[in-house]
Design an enzyme around this catalytic site. Structure first.
Site, PDB file in Angstrom:
ATOM      1  N   CYS A 166     -13.512  -3.619  12.923  1.00  0.00           N
ATOM      2  CA  CYS A 166     -14.571  -4.321  12.325  1.00  0.00           C
ATOM      3  C   CYS A 166     -16.104  -4.018  13.008  1.00  0.00           C
ATOM      4  O   CYS A 166     -15.914  -4.833  13.985  1.00  0.00           O
ATOM      5  CB  CYS A 166     -14.066  -5.581  11.817  1.00  0.00           C
ATOM      6  SG  CYS A 166     -15.324  -6.613  11.198  1.00  0.00           S
TER       7      CYS A 166
ATOM      8  N   CYS B  10     -12.999 -10.987   8.268  1.00  0.00           N
ATOM      9  CA  CYS B  10     -14.025 -11.558   7.567  1.00  0.00           C
ATOM     10  C   CYS B  10     -14.230 -10.878   6.387  1.00  0.00           C
ATOM     11  O   CYS B  10     -15.387 -11.728   6.219  1.00  0.00           O
ATOM     12  CB  CYS B  10     -14.631 -10.804   8.801  1.00  0.00           C
ATOM     13  SG  CYS B  10     -15.416  -9.204   9.228  1.00  0.00           S
TER      14      CYS B  10
ATOM     15  N   CYS C 102     -16.748 -10.263  14.837  1.00  0.00           N
ATOM     16  CA  CYS C 102     -15.114 -10.325  14.809  1.00  0.00           C
ATOM     17  C   CYS C 102     -14.125  -9.129  15.225  1.00  0.00           C
ATOM     18  O   CYS C 102     -13.620  -9.259  16.031  1.00  0.00           O
ATOM     19  CB  CYS C 102     -15.945  -9.984  12.697  1.00  0.00           C
ATOM     20  SG  CYS C 102     -13.572  -9.564  12.102  1.00  0.00           S
TER      21      CYS C 102
ATOM     22  N   CYS D   6     -12.058  -5.665   5.912  1.00  0.00           N
ATOM     23  CA  CYS D   6     -11.185  -6.438   7.140  1.00  0.00           C
ATOM     24  C   CYS D   6     -10.851  -7.493   6.431  1.00  0.00           C
ATOM     25  O   CYS D   6     -11.168  -8.190   5.811  1.00  0.00           O
ATOM     26  CB  CYS D   6     -12.915  -6.893   8.452  1.00  0.00           C
ATOM     27  SG  CYS D   6     -11.553  -7.887   9.376  1.00  0.00           S
TER      28      CYS D   6
ATOM     29  N   ASP E 111      -3.420   1.365   7.720  1.00  0.00           N
ATOM     30  CA  ASP E 111      -2.999   1.143   6.189  1.00  0.00           C
ATOM     31  C   ASP E 111      -2.084  -0.690   6.109  1.00  0.00           C
ATOM     32  O   ASP E 111      -1.795  -1.302   5.111  1.00  0.00           O
ATOM     33  CB  ASP E 111      -1.139   1.848   6.734  1.00  0.00           C
ATOM     34  CG  ASP E 111      -1.081   2.914   6.357  1.00  0.00           C
ATOM     35  OD1 ASP E 111      -2.794   3.662   5.329  1.00  0.00           O
ATOM     36  OD2 ASP E 111      -0.803   4.530   7.153  1.00  0.00           O
TER      37      ASP E 111
ATOM     38  N   GLU F 259      -1.610  -0.679  -5.958  1.00  0.00           N
ATOM     39  CA  GLU F 259      -2.661  -0.573  -6.610  1.00  0.00           C
ATOM     40  C   GLU F 259      -2.352   0.250  -7.711  1.00  0.00           C
ATOM     41  O   GLU F 259      -1.451   0.429  -7.655  1.00  0.00           O
ATOM     42  CB  GLU F 259      -3.728   0.384  -5.101  1.00  0.00           C
ATOM     43  CG  GLU F 259      -4.174  -0.047  -4.713  1.00  0.00           C
ATOM     44  CD  GLU F 259      -5.325   0.691  -3.801  1.00  0.00           C
ATOM     45  OE1 GLU F 259      -6.330   0.706  -3.180  1.00  0.00           O
ATOM     46  OE2 GLU F 259      -4.011   1.455  -3.036  1.00  0.00           O
TER      47      GLU F 259
ATOM     48  N   ASP G  70       0.870  -1.405  -0.513  1.00  0.00           N
ATOM     49  CA  ASP G  70       0.025   0.142  -0.323  1.00  0.00           C
ATOM     50  C   ASP G  70       0.637   1.211  -0.211  1.00  0.00           C
ATOM     51  O   ASP G  70       1.675   1.242   0.963  1.00  0.00           O
ATOM     52  CB  ASP G  70      -0.914   0.157   1.489  1.00  0.00           C
ATOM     53  CG  ASP G  70      -1.777   0.988   0.978  1.00  0.00           C
ATOM     54  OD1 ASP G  70      -2.168   1.533   0.388  1.00  0.00           O
ATOM     55  OD2 ASP G  70      -2.123   1.388   2.516  1.00  0.00           O
TER      56      ASP G  70
HETATM   57 ZN   LIG Z   1     -14.014  -8.497  10.507  1.00  0.00          ZN
END
Ligand SMILES: [Zn+2]
Length: 419
Positions: free
Chosen positions: A354, A338, A359, A335, A366, A267, A180
């Site tokens: 999250c 999950c 979760c 997230c 980052d 990216e 990233d």
């Molecule tokens: Zn999560």
């Protein structure tokens, strides 16, 4: 630094063939002339003549033969001298036979040690211009010397010597890295087990302040004045220093990461400048625009484009892969545990929890982004048919295969269901 050589076929047009023939003739004449003098001197004194001693003969010789001035690039003659003195060294060190005179009927050549470049599919040579060439592969190094030769069948070739980085083939890491590109930190890298952050080099900030000061000084000078010219030169110097140290940083970091890995996922750059909130559908408000503008400036200052470019060619050269994931991929608000999508977050939010109550994992913004980018890259690799071991964090791949997965549009639905 180390040197690599590449030999390619070139196709000079009739006019260029004539110019090359003249230049080759001059180099051959000078080689034979200098060799003859070396022979005589050796016979008379038992000593050779140094390279500079030989080059010192050239000005007189050029007065005698005007065409040595007009028909050949002077650096080519000097390169001939260098080749001759190397031939003698090789002979004295028993690596080669005694240098021979060159015949008009044998292989002809002329070397260009300076002012050459590759422009698209053409070679640019001093005094000759752009010559059509066919490249089987490309090297990303600095061109040192180009030697043009013509064999007895009339075919033309160019031997190009490049200077490339020393650790050319050293990296045998087997990781898949997700990167990233940040603003606070330059790069946040996740390798499957741990996250590393690479800060922007501090001295760049110092240079930037210095630049601002010098630019202010420049702006106060009278247009057209001597002191303005001086100030302009100083500003240009600071610019060059900043650019050099930035390039140096980008080279070292990209080299390190390429050594560690087989695949690097980044990216698509447009993603960051267009959608800093991580989505194409972001509501653009005034504050967003300002942030966006600032971000765009930070991006260009950090040299992300150059960095991805460095990664790209270094990976390519070693048969490794760069994957650029789609700019609409919401890397910063999924997230990684999950895969629940989170609401859009302002850039100032550095940590989040999250919202999936089952979760509730706390994430560094980052770090989560680099994890998601990596996971998305692996998903794309799978779709591409490459063998991937997600748990081990490695990828098996035929070495030397040069494929690149780039800019595939990815739908969020396929991402969330892929684990
Ligand atoms: Zn999560």
């Amino acid at each position: 630094m180390m040197r690599v050589a590449q030999k390619i076929r070139i196709y000079p047009n009739p006019e260029q063939q004539q110019q090359l023939a003249k230049a080759m003739g001059c180099c051959r004449f000078w080689w034979n002339y200098a060799l003859n003098i070396c022979n005589q001197t050796y016979k008379e004194t038992g000593k050779g003549i140094s390279r500079s001693g030989l080059n010192a003969l050239l000005p007189e010789l050029k007065k005698e033969h005007e065409w040595l001035k007009t028909d050949v690039y002077s650096q080519s003659l000097q390169q001939t001298t260098l080749n001759l003195s190397r031939a003698f060294i090789n002979f004295f060190e028993k690596r080669a036979r005694y240098p021979k005179f060159k015949s008009k009927h044998g292989k002809q050549s002329v070397a260009f040690p300076q002012h050459t470049s590759i422009q698209g599919d053409d070679l640019k040579l001093p005094k000759i211009g752009l010559v059509k060439a066919v490249f089987d592969c490309r090297y990303a190094g600095k061109i040192k010397t180009i030697t043009i030769s013509k064999n007895s069948t009339g075919r033309y070739f160019a031997s190009i010597i490049y200077e490339v980085e020393a650790c050319f083939r050293s990296g045998n890491g087997d990781k898949i890295l997700g990167i990233d590109l940040g603003v606070k930190d330059f790069a946040i890298v996740h390798d499957g087990t741990k996250t590393s952050k690479y800060a922007n080099p501090k001295h760049l900030k110092k240079y930037a302040r210095n630049l601002a000061r010098k630019q202010k000084k420049l702006s106060r000078k009278q247009p057209g004045s001597n002191s303005r010219q001086k100030a302009q030169k100083i500003v240009a110097k600071v610019h060059a220093r900043i650019s050099n140290s930035r390039q140096d940083f980008l080279h070292k970091l990209s080299r390190k990461l390429v050594n560690e890995s087989q695949v690097i996922v980044v990216e698509n750059l447009l993603a960051r400048s267009l959608a800093p909130y991580g989505g194409a559908g972001s509501l653009v408000n005034v504050r967003g625009l300002v942030l966006n503008h600032k971000l765009a400036k930070a991006i260009s200052d950090c040299g992300w484009g150059t960095f991805v470019n460095f990664l790209s060619y270094k990976l390519d050269r070693e048969g490794k892969k760069l994957i650029e994931i789609d700019r609409f991929f919401p890397s910063s608000h999924i997230c990684p545990e999950c895969l629940t999508q989170q609401p859009k977050m302002d850039l100032s939010v550095r940590e989040w929890i999250c919202l999936n109550s089952a979760c509730n994992t706390r994430h560094d913004r980052d770090e989560a982004a680099s994890k998601n980018i990596r996971a998305e890259g692996i998903r794309m690799l799978k779709a591409d048919g490459s063998a991937v071991s997600v748990s081990g964090g490695s990828v098996r791949q035929d070495r030397g295969r040069k494929t690149k997965v780039m800019q595939h549009p990815v739908k969020l639905e396929t991402t969330t269901s892929s684990r």
